[in-house]
Each structure stands twice: as C-alpha cells, then as structure tokens.
Write an enzyme that holds these catalytic residues in place. Structure first.
Site, PDB file in Angstrom:
ATOM      1  N   ARG A  89       0.848  -1.196   0.000  1.00  0.00           N
ATOM      2  CA  ARG A  89       0.000   0.000   0.000  1.00  0.00           C
ATOM      3  C   ARG A  89       0.886   1.250   0.000  1.00  0.00           C
ATOM      4  NH1 ARG A  89      -5.149   1.830  -0.728  1.00  0.00           N
ATOM      5  NH2 ARG A  89      -6.065   2.912   1.026  1.00  0.00           N
ATOM      6  N   THR A 364     -10.137   0.842  -8.865  1.00  0.00           N
ATOM      7  CA  THR A 364      -9.031  -0.042  -8.536  1.00  0.00           C
ATOM      8  C   THR A 364      -9.084  -1.146  -9.564  1.00  0.00           C
ATOM      9  OG1 THR A 364      -9.301   0.622  -6.252  1.00  0.00           O
ATOM     10  CG2 THR A 364      -8.488  -1.602  -6.554  1.00  0.00           C
ATOM     11  N   ASN A 384      -6.184   4.528  -6.722  1.00  0.00           N
ATOM     12  CA  ASN A 384      -7.325   5.086  -6.002  1.00  0.00           C
ATOM     13  C   ASN A 384      -8.400   5.512  -6.994  1.00  0.00           C
ATOM     14  OD1 ASN A 384      -8.937   5.667  -3.849  1.00  0.00           O
ATOM     15  ND2 ASN A 384      -8.050   7.661  -3.420  1.00  0.00           N
ATOM     16  N   SER A 436     -10.205  -0.458   1.442  1.00  0.00           N
ATOM     17  CA  SER A 436     -11.294  -1.440   1.405  1.00  0.00           C
ATOM     18  C   SER A 436     -10.934  -2.630   0.525  1.00  0.00           C
ATOM     19  CB  SER A 436     -12.562  -0.795   0.846  1.00  0.00           C
ATOM     20  OG  SER A 436     -12.961   0.282   1.641  1.00  0.00           O
TER      21      SER A 436
HETATM   22  N1  GLY Z   1      -8.333   3.251  -2.869  1.00  0.00           N
HETATM   23  C1  GLY Z   1      -9.432   2.443  -2.548  1.00  0.00           C
HETATM   24  C2  GLY Z   1      -9.152   1.526  -1.425  1.00  0.00           C
HETATM   25  O1  GLY Z   1      -8.000   1.237  -1.160  1.00  0.00           O
HETATM   26  O2  GLY Z   1     -10.078   1.109  -0.776  1.00  0.00           O
END
Ligand code: GLY
Length: 563
Positions: A89, A364, A384, A436
């Site tokens: 991430r 995504t 994102n 998410s």
């Molecule tokens: N950028 C969307 C997520 O990571 O939930």
C-alpha cells in the site's frame, strides 16, 4: 489450448457458463493482460509469476488502475499449504501532516487530496511485485516484464472499453502536459481502433527490468518522481522512496458455514469487515429466506451497516494503531450487534453514530490467478481514483495515485467514496491509509475453492460479501454469483444503493415501509473470480484441479482465460 481442456459450454440458463480449464486460469480487467498471464503459465511459471506479469501488463493496457505509481495487496495460498499476504500500500510522505489538505480556517481545500501531486502517496507496487517474484515466483524479472515492455513500446489497439475508460479523465489529461502527450491524441480523446503507444513508460519499464527496485526507489525513476513532485506542489522526496518497504503479514481468516475465508488484514478494512458481516449473518437461514427477499435483504443491510461503523471508526494502519480485531470478531460483540437489529424496522444510521464522531455532510483493479500446481493469487492494486491524481511523473510515463484521499482528511468530512472515517485513519508521516481492497481466497478443508476480488472503493467489501453469499448460501455458479445484481450500504450515507433488478418490487416496497431510503446504484465493480473443482460449490469435487473463471460483465474490457 493444446495442453489444457478449455470449454465454454452453456450449462445454465441464467448466466453464461463460467470459462473452464483443467490447467491454470487468469481473470483480469483487461483481455491483453489475461493473455499475458496465461502465456506465463504455459511457459511453466507459477501463479505468482503470472500475477507479476499481469500486474506489469495492466500498468500499460489498463492505465486507469493498473499501475507502477500506486499500491496494493496480494493474498496467497500456496500448494504447500502456506497462506500469506503482501502489503504494498502507498504511504504518506515523511513531510505529510494531519491538516495538509485544509486552509488556514481549517476547511478542506477542494480537490487538493484528489488531484495533483500533493494527493500522491509514496508508491508501493514495484516493491510489492519484486518482493512477490523473488520470494514466491520462479521466473526472471526480464521474462515477466517483457510482455509489458512490448505492449508499451509497440502500443496496443484500443477497443470500446479501453476508450470509455480514457474518456473519464480527458479534462484532467488536458491540464497535465505529461499526461496530455500520452493519453490524448494531439489534444483530442482517443477513439476505438487507435493505437496507444507509451514510449516513456516502455523506457521506465526497461530500466526496472534491468535494475529492479533500485531504479524505482533509488535510481533515475525515484529522482524523476521526486523532482516532479517537488516542482509541482507535492512533497515526495528521494528519502520517501528509498525508505519504502513491502510488508508481509498473515491474512485475516474466519469461518463462514463450511468455508474458511482468507482476506486482507489492516491497513485494509476488507477482511475484517467481510468477516464481521458474515459472522453476524451466520445464524440466519439466508437460503431459507430466499435470494433478495425483503427479510434476507433487511438482515444483510443491518449487518453491513453495523460492520461499517466499526470499519470507519476503529481500523487503521497496524504500525500506528492497535486494531481491535479480536474484539470486533468476538462472539460477545457479534451477539451485541445481532441483538440490536430490529426484525422489521431499519436502524437509522445516525442512531449508531459513536460518541465524539461528527458528520458534515472506485477505482481499482483486481485479478485472480491459479496455476496447475494449485497456487492461488488474489491481487487488488490501485491508483485510487481512475487514473489516480491524473498527473504523470515527468519523463517516466508513470501515472501517480491519489491515495492520500483514503485518509481521514478532516474529521466529519467524507472522502471521494463518501466514507466517513475516524481519528485512527488521520494522516501521519509514513502511515498507510485505510483501504477497502479485499483480495480473497476461500478454502474448504484447507483446499482452495474460490479466488476473488474486485475494484469499487468502499463498494469492494459489499461486492465480495455478496459473491460469497451467492455461492455459499444460494449455491449459484461462480458466473451467476458474479453477474447477480448487487446492493450497497456503508452506514453513511444512510442509503441502500441498488443496481437494476437487485430489489424485487415487493421487497423494495417492504424495505421502504421499514424505513430504508433506496437509490439506484452505478456499476462500481469488476469482479474477477475463479472457482475450483466445480462450477458451483455443491458440485465441487475435492482434490479436483478443474478451474471455472468468471469475468464481471459490468465492464467490457476484462477476460477470464484458461491455460
Ligand atoms: N483506494 C481504494 C481503497 O483502497 O479502498
């Protein structure tokens, strides 16, 4: 084709039959990337090799979400029984501050966390792919990146779905000189049949191919990203890039009926929230109540609403916050939540607002891979928003993410997915924003039976959840489960978003009488799912290596392809 059995027979009336293969299977959001993955499997690569090649290829042929300039997660179940999870991430830059998107009066500055260089988190994708390849793959970086280099260098012909995606960002491409040169044709949008060539990206991919993470995090690419950032209002330094590391951790696991669900742990909220919802629902006979009956919808929405309160207020980056996962999944907490559900009446979301929480007011890509050895990879990665911050790092061809918007920018203010999030997800230097994304693998008696995931921002969790319920409770084929119309709720806003045909008219009427506000939903997801051993769970034969792939029909770029 010669090696494996690949049939696409029409077995059931409601949906196409899933694509079937007796060897490996790749389901991704872009057909050329699925082909790249299958070619790697044919060369003897395992599913991690194929996943790495698919991810690099998607960075070229699916620039809306496939990426080098973003981040993501990979859930793995290996044929030797190991289960693991890779977190690559994006991170907040070292110079990031809690109030960096606010004006001197403390108000959110419009678009600052979603567009332009300040919105960019330190990218993790290249680190994650190299980590996965070195530890779990079998093939060279050279071999796995070659297809992506060729697709960038020679270009590829744009089909209707590709063009639709590019058109989403036309106005922003016009504002960024680098993006304009690449993603517009002499200042005008591309059309079907045009060829998208990305020479700069090809050069960057070649450098990474030869130098690996050194190029992206220390070398020329690192310098270009940092210069581009600092010259254009961003704060990413070469030190930020040099410090970036992929984390390996245990996936979240929970049992639902006869199945074990493996999914993403924090900094994703996905696994915990899916497990919490499933565990609330487990005592209820959803099958007996019927698919999308008013009663089954009522209990699902109430379970989702309660789990999103916990998601939005109590989860964050584990390096900065002690996530109360055991408590959230404890029988006493689940009993408490269950007992708060009225059998008929909708609970107003405002009634569940935790003390101290204030309220003002998808993009995504996922792919699933399984190989003939039985290794499964479920990977979701992202910029994102579609095309991220909609800026390209000068001289690299790399589109950059806008992941900073996944943080709580200001308490009480929702993000681009309308998520109202809490203190534990506020910006801190080097922190990863709450996600998410839910790359998921389902087991029965320790055998893989499903690999699945989707894009969709806050709607990822409810889409994965419904695909699990459709297959486990309603015994749909994997394709029927992916096709079935979905609904979504996320606590705030207090609205049930329903795709066309998701709510039968009498169920809709009953739900409205119970107090629900129902609105039409856009098509937010693109599920990529594989079932192992049968087209539906009741037909799964233990130890079978027959694979059934389902591509989500909601977008017309993806492909389920057998080896
Ligand atoms: N950028 C969307 C997520 O990571 O939930």
């Amino acid at each position: 084709m010669a090696l494996g059995l690949m049939i696409n027979t029409q077995l059931f009336a409601a949906s196409m039959a899933p694509v079937q293969s007796s060897r490996g299977m790749v389901v991704s959001a872009q057909h050329l990337a699925s082909k790249v993955g299958v070619e790697i499997l044919k060369k003897g690569g395992n599913s991690v090799d194929a996943a790495v090649a698919v991810a690099y290829a998607l960075a070229v042929v699916y620039p809306a979400a496939g990426n080098l300039g973003g981040g993501g997660f990979m859930t793995l179940k290996l044929e030797d029984g190991r289960e693991t999870f890779l977190d690559f991430r994006e991170k907040a830059p070292l110079a990031a501050t809690k109030g960096m998107f606010l004006d001197p009066e403390g108000q959110v500055i419009k678009s600052l966390s979603t567009r332009g260089h300040l919105a960019v988190g330190v990218p993790g994708t290249v680190s994650g792919l190299e980590y996965a390849r070195k530890k779990y793959g079998t093939m060279s970086r050279q071999a796995l990146m070659d297809p992506a280099v060729k697709l960038a260098q020679n270009g590829f012909v744009l089909e209707a779905g590709d063009v639709e995606m590019l058109h989403v960002a036309t106005e922003d491409f016009k504002k960024d000189p680098e993006a304009k040169d690449i993603f517009l044709k002499k200042g005008k949008p591309f059309e079907v049949g045009d060829r998208l060539v990305q020479k700069q990206l090809a050069k960057t991919l070649k450098r990474i191919q030869h130098q690996g993470v050194e190029d992206f995090y220390i070398g020329q690419t690192a310098k270009s990203i940092s210069i581009s950032s600092l010259e254009n209002g961003g704060i990413i330094t070469t030190q930020d890039l040099r410090q970036y590391q992929t984390r390996e951790m245990r996936p979240i696991g929970c049992n639902y009926r006869a199945y074990r669900i493996l999914s993403a742990p924090p900094p994703s909220s996905g696994g915990v929230t899916i497990c919490e919802i499933l565990k609330i629902l487990e005592p209820y006979p959803l099958n007996e109540w019927g698919f999308h009956s008013a009663k089954s919808l009522h209990y699902q929405i109430e379970a989702i609403r309660r789990a999103y309160v916990d998601r939005n207020t109590s989860l964050g980056d584990p390096e900065f916050h002690d996530n109360p996962i055991d408590y959230l999944l404890s029988p006493s907490h689940l009993d408490h939540l269950r007992s708060s559900i009225d059998p008929v009446i909708a609970t107003p979301s405002a009634q569940l607002m935790p003390a101290g929480m204030v309220q003002e007011g998808e993009n995504t890509t996922h792919f699933s891979v399984i190989d003939s050895f039985g290794n499964a990879v479920s990977m979701t990665y992202t910029l994102n928003d579609w095309f991220g911050a909609r800026v390209v790092a000068k001289g690299t061809g790399i589109l950059l993410n806008n992941e900073m918007d996944d943080f709580t920018i200001k308490l009480g203010v929702v993000n681009q997915f309308q998520l109202l999030q809490g203190r534990v997800n506020q910006i801190e230097p080097s922190k990863r924003p709450l996600s998410s994304m839910s790359p998921t693998i389902v087991l029965k008696n320790d055998q893989i039976v499903m690999v699945l995931g989707t894009p969709g921002g806050s709607r990822i969790i409810t889409a994965v959840l419904q695909t699990l319920i459709n297959t486990i409770d309603y015994d749909m084929t994997i394709q029927e489960a992916v096709d079935a119309p979905r609904f979504h709720h996320q606590w705030v806003p207090d609205v049930v978003f329903a795709e066309d045909y998701a709510l039968p008219p009498d169920a809709k009427e009953q739900l409205e009488a119970s107090g629900y506000t129902i609105k039409p939903s856009r098509l937010a997801n693109h599920m990529a799912a594989i079932m192992v051993g049968g087209a539906r769970l009741s037909e799964v034969k233990p130890q079978s290596r027959l694979y059934f792939g389902a591509n989500d029909p909601r977008r017309n770029t993806g492909l389920a392809l057998g080896q």
